[in-house]
Design a protein around this motif. Structure first.
Motif, PDB file in Angstrom:
ATOM      1  N   ASP A   1       0.804  -1.224   0.000  1.00  0.00           N
ATOM      2  CA  ASP A   1       0.000   0.000   0.000  1.00  0.00           C
ATOM      3  C   ASP A   1       0.838   1.276   0.000  1.00  0.00           C
ATOM      4  OD1 ASP A   1       0.752  -0.809   2.647  1.00  0.00           O
ATOM      5  OD2 ASP A   1      -0.618   0.678   3.467  1.00  0.00           O
ATOM      6  N   LYS A   2       2.076   1.220   0.513  1.00  0.00           N
ATOM      7  CA  LYS A   2       2.901   2.427   0.563  1.00  0.00           C
ATOM      8  C   LYS A   2       3.701   2.646  -0.726  1.00  0.00           C
ATOM      9  CE  LYS A   2       3.306   2.443   5.580  1.00  0.00           C
ATOM     10  NZ  LYS A   2       4.182   2.493   6.759  1.00  0.00           N
ATOM     11  N   VAL A   3       3.796   1.609  -1.564  1.00  0.00           N
ATOM     12  CA  VAL A   3       4.489   1.748  -2.848  1.00  0.00           C
ATOM     13  C   VAL A   3       3.543   2.465  -3.805  1.00  0.00           C
ATOM     14  CG1 VAL A   3       5.545   0.547  -4.791  1.00  0.00           C
ATOM     15  CG2 VAL A   3       5.875  -0.314  -2.459  1.00  0.00           C
ATOM     16  N   VAL A   4       3.916   3.689  -4.189  1.00  0.00           N
ATOM     17  CA  VAL A   4       3.008   4.477  -5.036  1.00  0.00           C
ATOM     18  C   VAL A   4       2.823   3.781  -6.379  1.00  0.00           C
ATOM     19  CG1 VAL A   4       3.497   6.702  -3.935  1.00  0.00           C
ATOM     20  CG2 VAL A   4       4.893   5.981  -5.881  1.00  0.00           C
ATOM     21  N   LYS A   5       1.661   3.981  -6.945  1.00  0.00           N
ATOM     22  CA  LYS A   5       1.345   3.330  -8.215  1.00  0.00           C
ATOM     23  C   LYS A   5       1.915   4.191  -9.353  1.00  0.00           C
ATOM     24  CE  LYS A   5      -0.451   0.447  -5.476  1.00  0.00           C
ATOM     25  NZ  LYS A   5       0.598   0.024  -4.589  1.00  0.00           N
ATOM     26  N   TYR A   6       3.232   4.049  -9.487  1.00  0.00           N
ATOM     27  CA  TYR A   6       4.018   4.847 -10.433  1.00  0.00           C
ATOM     28  C   TYR A   6       5.289   4.057 -10.719  1.00  0.00           C
ATOM     29  CZ  TYR A   6       7.082   8.796 -11.882  1.00  0.00           C
ATOM     30  OH  TYR A   6       7.937   9.644 -12.559  1.00  0.00           O
ATOM     31  N   ILE A   7       5.663   3.989 -11.992  1.00  0.00           N
ATOM     32  CA  ILE A   7       6.930   3.340 -12.317  1.00  0.00           C
ATOM     33  C   ILE A   7       7.637   4.166 -13.398  1.00  0.00           C
ATOM     34  CG2 ILE A   7       5.954   1.745 -14.047  1.00  0.00           C
ATOM     35  CD1 ILE A   7       8.643   0.672 -11.571  1.00  0.00           C
ATOM     36  N   ASP A   8       8.917   4.392 -13.185  1.00  0.00           N
ATOM     37  CA  ASP A   8       9.754   5.090 -14.168  1.00  0.00           C
ATOM     38  C   ASP A   8      10.492   4.018 -14.952  1.00  0.00           C
ATOM     39  OD1 ASP A   8      11.414   7.017 -15.447  1.00  0.00           O
ATOM     40  OD2 ASP A   8      12.961   6.651 -13.943  1.00  0.00           O
ATOM     41  N   LEU A   9      10.125   3.856 -16.229  1.00  0.00           N
ATOM     42  CA  LEU A   9      10.576   2.724 -17.038  1.00  0.00           C
ATOM     43  C   LEU A   9      11.112   3.238 -18.382  1.00  0.00           C
ATOM     44  CD1 LEU A   9      10.462  -0.474 -17.108  1.00  0.00           C
ATOM     45  CD2 LEU A   9       8.263  -0.209 -18.268  1.00  0.00           C
ATOM     46  N   PRO A  10      12.356   3.721 -18.426  1.00  0.00           N
ATOM     47  CA  PRO A  10      12.877   4.262 -19.688  1.00  0.00           C
ATOM     48  C   PRO A  10      13.016   3.165 -20.743  1.00  0.00           C
ATOM     49  CG  PRO A  10      14.225   4.940 -17.798  1.00  0.00           C
ATOM     50  CD  PRO A  10      13.330   3.848 -17.331  1.00  0.00           C
ATOM     51  N   LEU A  11      12.245   3.278 -21.823  1.00  0.00           N
ATOM     52  CA  LEU A  11      12.250   2.253 -22.868  1.00  0.00           C
ATOM     53  C   LEU A  11      13.240   2.568 -23.989  1.00  0.00           C
ATOM     54  CD1 LEU A  11       8.391   1.611 -23.130  1.00  0.00           C
ATOM     55  CD2 LEU A  11      10.090   0.223 -21.917  1.00  0.00           C
ATOM     56  N   GLN A  12      13.509   3.852 -24.212  1.00  0.00           N
ATOM     57  CA  GLN A  12      14.493   4.383 -25.172  1.00  0.00           C
ATOM     58  C   GLN A  12      14.059   4.312 -26.632  1.00  0.00           C
ATOM     59  OE1 GLN A  12      16.101   6.059 -23.404  1.00  0.00           O
ATOM     60  NE2 GLN A  12      17.041   5.046 -21.668  1.00  0.00           N
ATOM     61  N   HIS A  13      13.308   3.289 -27.043  1.00  0.00           N
ATOM     62  CA  HIS A  13      12.756   3.235 -28.406  1.00  0.00           C
ATOM     63  C   HIS A  13      11.746   2.110 -28.452  1.00  0.00           C
ATOM     64  CE1 HIS A  13      12.685   4.042 -32.746  1.00  0.00           C
ATOM     65  NE2 HIS A  13      13.481   5.070 -32.482  1.00  0.00           N
ATOM     66  N   SER A  14      11.063   1.962 -29.588  1.00  0.00           N
ATOM     67  CA  SER A  14      10.113   0.858 -29.729  1.00  0.00           C
ATOM     68  C   SER A  14      10.452  -0.035 -30.913  1.00  0.00           C
ATOM     69  CB  SER A  14       8.694   1.412 -29.923  1.00  0.00           C
ATOM     70  OG  SER A  14       8.639   2.179 -31.120  1.00  0.00           O
ATOM     71  N   ASP A  15      11.336   0.460 -31.801  1.00  0.00           N
ATOM     72  CA  ASP A  15      11.685  -0.313 -32.994  1.00  0.00           C
ATOM     73  C   ASP A  15      12.729  -1.377 -32.646  1.00  0.00           C
ATOM     74  OD1 ASP A  15      11.629  -0.240 -36.203  1.00  0.00           O
ATOM     75  OD2 ASP A  15      13.691  -0.570 -35.533  1.00  0.00           O
ATOM     76  N   LYS A  16      12.462  -2.616 -33.023  1.00  0.00           N
ATOM     77  CA  LYS A  16      13.317  -3.744 -32.641  1.00  0.00           C
ATOM     78  C   LYS A  16      14.754  -3.573 -33.131  1.00  0.00           C
ATOM     79  CE  LYS A  16      13.225  -8.836 -32.601  1.00  0.00           C
ATOM     80  NZ  LYS A  16      14.464  -9.196 -33.288  1.00  0.00           N
ATOM     81  N   THR A  17      14.932  -3.132 -34.362  1.00  0.00           N
ATOM     82  CA  THR A  17      16.288  -2.983 -34.909  1.00  0.00           C
ATOM     83  C   THR A  17      17.061  -1.895 -34.182  1.00  0.00           C
ATOM     84  OG1 THR A  17      15.511  -3.704 -37.078  1.00  0.00           O
ATOM     85  CG2 THR A  17      17.613  -2.542 -37.024  1.00  0.00           C
ATOM     86  N   ILE A  18      16.395  -0.767 -33.923  1.00  0.00           N
ATOM     87  CA  ILE A  18      17.055   0.330 -33.185  1.00  0.00           C
ATOM     88  C   ILE A  18      17.421  -0.141 -31.782  1.00  0.00           C
ATOM     89  CG2 ILE A  18      16.726   2.627 -32.156  1.00  0.00           C
ATOM     90  CD1 ILE A  18      17.182   2.897 -35.071  1.00  0.00           C
ATOM     91  N   LEU A  19      16.511  -0.851 -31.121  1.00  0.00           N
ATOM     92  CA  LEU A  19      16.799  -1.363 -29.772  1.00  0.00           C
ATOM     93  C   LEU A  19      18.001  -2.301 -29.782  1.00  0.00           C
ATOM     94  CD1 LEU A  19      13.160  -1.940 -28.497  1.00  0.00           C
ATOM     95  CD2 LEU A  19      14.810  -0.364 -27.485  1.00  0.00           C
ATOM     96  N   GLU A  20      18.068  -3.164 -30.790  1.00  0.00           N
ATOM     97  CA  GLU A  20      19.220  -4.072 -30.897  1.00  0.00           C
ATOM     98  C   GLU A  20      20.508  -3.274 -31.117  1.00  0.00           C
ATOM     99  OE1 GLU A  20      17.921  -6.652 -34.002  1.00  0.00           O
ATOM    100  OE2 GLU A  20      16.815  -7.989 -32.628  1.00  0.00           O
ATOM    101  N   ASN A  21      20.438  -2.241 -31.966  1.00  0.00           N
ATOM    102  CA  ASN A  21      21.612  -1.398 -32.203  1.00  0.00           C
ATOM    103  C   ASN A  21      22.015  -0.622 -30.945  1.00  0.00           C
ATOM    104  OD1 ASN A  21      21.675  -2.270 -34.818  1.00  0.00           O
ATOM    105  ND2 ASN A  21      20.702  -0.444 -35.687  1.00  0.00           N
ATOM    106  N   MET A  22      21.023  -0.310 -30.117  1.00  0.00           N
ATOM    107  CA  MET A  22      21.281   0.382 -28.846  1.00  0.00           C
ATOM    108  C   MET A  22      21.799  -0.577 -27.763  1.00  0.00           C
ATOM    109  SD  MET A  22      17.973   2.840 -28.219  1.00  0.00           S
ATOM    110  CE  MET A  22      17.836   4.484 -28.934  1.00  0.00           C
TER     111      MET A  22
END
Length: 437
Positions: A250-271
């Protein structure tokens, strides 16, 4: 001799600054946060991207011009030790990222009028291990406090210099973190913000398994602690256990910081980032943790990013409707895998993509915020003004980076109090309302 400290960069740097101040205070040094009062100034620097480096260098030059004795600490000396000294010879000393505990000795030498030698205290191969025997002297005391649960990084993302500057990932012992949080709560802190280069890998090096869920459950038991917030999560470490723990505590706020950086599979692999179905992950988090706010971040203009790949990212953002989002133009940094990649994207195109994605997010953020109108939500008091405006923050807003809640009231409030606020108006970033009596 009075010593001032100027901090640049992220919250992780802020904790390092507070540790150095704690060390100096324990040895009886006279500390001020006003550099105009000080003869010696410590500048704790950031070197994540070029703009951050520039800001740190400008501060150093300004202080040198004023005739201050300047000690430069943190990421900039770790990255450019010799070059920085050659460029600004007036610097008295430099201290690297994993040499924080040396600050007292360095300050003593710089303060010694008989000593005119430049002092370099920078480990060639940094390994940041949290100095557990130091009590932080906090620069910002109020409703919230950052707690660093680990430092360093074992990932080698294509755009990131951090592993070179901080070394391998090192978790702090569980009991030490719990003890620190209890001390902070005794001092009046009501929100704890957990930080690391990647909070979700916490414990794997020490305990051979992910321990963030256990840490959250233990912190959840602490009396008088109201909110626990998780920053800098890593997509592939958002396990079932972690998601369920966020949902059930209950004390863990319902919020998450989740940096994804991109959505394209090829760019993610290159990253060199996890390349899997992020839509499925986001939907799972939202299903298991109702009312969660998800903050993310994206990089536009990574080498080789085509118009089509950017459009894929644009459509992904439009579909997923993130609650909070940051966008960064790719910054080409030496000693990263992407520095020597071909197909560097021109600055003009990077900026156009940045503006287009941020413009979309502004629309989404405005529409998301309109959904709060008419609702009553718990908010934490940040501060108040002389003319009767109370400044608060909802559980869906992290300190210093997200929006605020404004209430016009003469109610006697204390920073850290949790108040119920009925929202009457909203813009792209902030909410406005009144206290529920």
């Amino acid at each position: 001799m009075k010593i001032a400290l100027i901090n640049h960069g992220c919250a992780k740097n802020l904790v390092d600054s507070e540790l150095m101040l704690g060390l100096l205070a324990s040895k009886g040094h006279d500390i001020t946060l006003d550099e105009n009062e000080a003869q010696m100034v410590i500048v704790n620097t950031c070197s994540f991207i070029h703009d951050a480096e520039k800001e740190s260098v400008q501060t150093i030059l300004k202080l040198v011009e004023k005739g201050k004795k300047v000690i430069v600490t943190g990421c900039l000396p770790q990255k450019y030790n010799e070059e920085l000294k050659a460029a600004i010879p007036e610097i008295c000393a430099m201290v690297g990222t994993s040499n924080l505990k040396e600050i007292v000795g360095v300050v003593d030498k710089v303060a010694d009028e008989a000593n005119e030698e430049y002092i370099s205290c920078v480990s060639e191969k940094p390994e940041y291990v949290y100095p557990e025997d130091i009590e932080r002297q906090q620069i910002t005391m109020g409703a919230s406090s950052y707690v660093k649960i680990a430092d360093g990084c074992n990932y080698h993302c294509g755009y990131c210099i951090i592993p070179n500057l901080r070394g391998n990932y090192h978790s702090r012992p569980l009991e030490n973190i719990i003890e620190e949080v209890k001390l902070l709560v005794e001092k009046g802190v009501t929100e704890i913000v957990l930080i690391a280069q990647d909070t979700t890998s916490y414990g794997i090096d020490l305990y051979k398994k992910q321990m963030l869920p256990k840490l959250l459950r233990e912190l959840n038991k602490i009396e008088n602690l109201s909110w626990i917030r998780i920053m800098y999560a890593y997509p592939s470490q958002m396990t079932e256990e972690l998601i369920n723990t966020i949902a059930s505590c209950d004390k863990v706020v319902k919020y998450i910081d989740l940096p994804l950086q991109h959505s394209d599979k090829t760019i993610l692999e290159n990253m060199r980032r996890p390349a899997f179905d992020y839509e499925k992950l986001i939907n799972k988090i939202r299903e298991k943790v109702p009312n969660i706010a998800i903050r993310t971040a994206f990089i536009v203009g990574y080498p080789g990013e085509t118009d089509e790949q950017f459009e894929n990212l644009y459509e992904f953002v439009k579909k997923m409707r993130f609650d909070k989002m940051g966008v960064f133009e790719y910054s080409r940094e030496k000693n990263t895998a992407s520095y020597s990649m071909e197909d560097q994207v021109p600055a003009k195109i990077k900026h156009e993509r940045y503006k287009k994605l941020m413009s979309l997010q502004q629309e989404i953020s405005y529409e998301n915020n309109q959904a709060y109108v008419g609702k009553t939500i718990p908010c934490i008091v940040e501060s108040y003004t002389d003319d009767g405006v109370v400044i608060l923050r909802s559980e869906h807003d992290a300190p210093e980076i997200d929006g605020l809640v404004y209430v016009k009231s003469n109610k006697n409030v204390v920073p850290g109090d949790i108040e119920m606020v009925k929202i009457s108006k909203a813009d792209e970033y902030d909410l406005f309302g009144k206290f529920v009596v």
